[in-house]
Design a protein around this motif. Structure first.
Motif: not given
Length: 236
Positions: A104-114
């Protein structure tokens, strides 16, 4: 308030107990033990370890999908059974959002993948510490996802144990904007499910009966049946 969290949407298993905003104990594992055999013993053990009796639980959080059809079904069935038996409210949260919470603290977009097999994925895109939704949870071919992400033209952190299956293609398409989460963030945590659930209004216990998984894709057997029906209709 005492919460029990259950996360079985994919191969990893996580169970947690949180009391008044503090994690009392948490199990996170990624071993070859089916959730039908491992989830309930994990719950019993963790409750015993923290000295919490089942009837002392005040709410249950569960990862509601998407993910493995079997994994999601087992977790939701277990959570519903416990919630109704104990007469406690049940809150479902996106399994993708649970995983994204690790970054959550990443300075950008977060893309989880399953991995959803045959080059397909379950995925979403979030941004910021509040995990604001940029792209809703959905099912897509990896090529379709990467085309959407490329258009966003922003730093993107990819997270999840299944990212490795697609990493070469991700780097090829996204290039310097592609970042890989560290290995310790790749496993979802039931404590994150509890944290997300605690932000929601607690439903009535009666609503447990109406709780359903969020597969974001019909089961393979149903898909094959629909395909057969279309072929038969075309032949007539």
């Amino acid at each position: 308030m005492i919460w029990l969290g259950i996360e079985t949407a994919n191969a990893p298993l996580s169970v947690a107990v949180v009391k008044d905003g503090k994690v009392l104990a948490e199990v996170v594992q990624n071993i070859k033990v089916t959730h039908s055999a491992g989830a309930m013993p994990a719950i019993e053990t963790i409750l015993a370890n923290v000295g919490v009796k089942p009837n002392e639980l005040e709410a249950i959080a569960v990862s509601e999908g998407p993910g493995s059809y079997t994994g999601v079904r087992i977790g939701v069935t277990l959570a519903k059974t416990l919630a109704w038996t104990l007469q406690k409210p049940l809150v479902g949260v996106s399994s993708l959002k649970v995983l994204a919470a690790n970054a959550a603290l990443f300075n950008g977009l977060i893309c989880p993948i399953f991995d959803a097999r045959r080059g397909n994925v379950y995925t979403a895109v979030y941004k910021g510490p509040k995990l604001d939704v940029v792209i809703e949870d959905y099912h897509d071919h990896i090529d379709g996802l990467l085309a959407r992400l490329k258009d966003l033209d922003a730093p993107i952190l990819f997270i999840g144990v299944d990212v490795d299956l697609f990493w070469d293609k991700i780097v090829e398409v996204i290039g310097h904007n592609a970042y890989r989460a560290p290995l310790y963030d790749d496993l979802p945590r039931a404590s994150a499910a509890i944290n997300l659930a605690s932000m929601e209004n607690l439903p009535n216990v009666e609503e447990v009966h109406h709780f359903i998984p969020q597969y974001k894709r019909i089961a393979e057997a149903e898909a094959n049946w629909l395909k057969e029906q279309k072929e038969k209709a075309h032949e007539q």
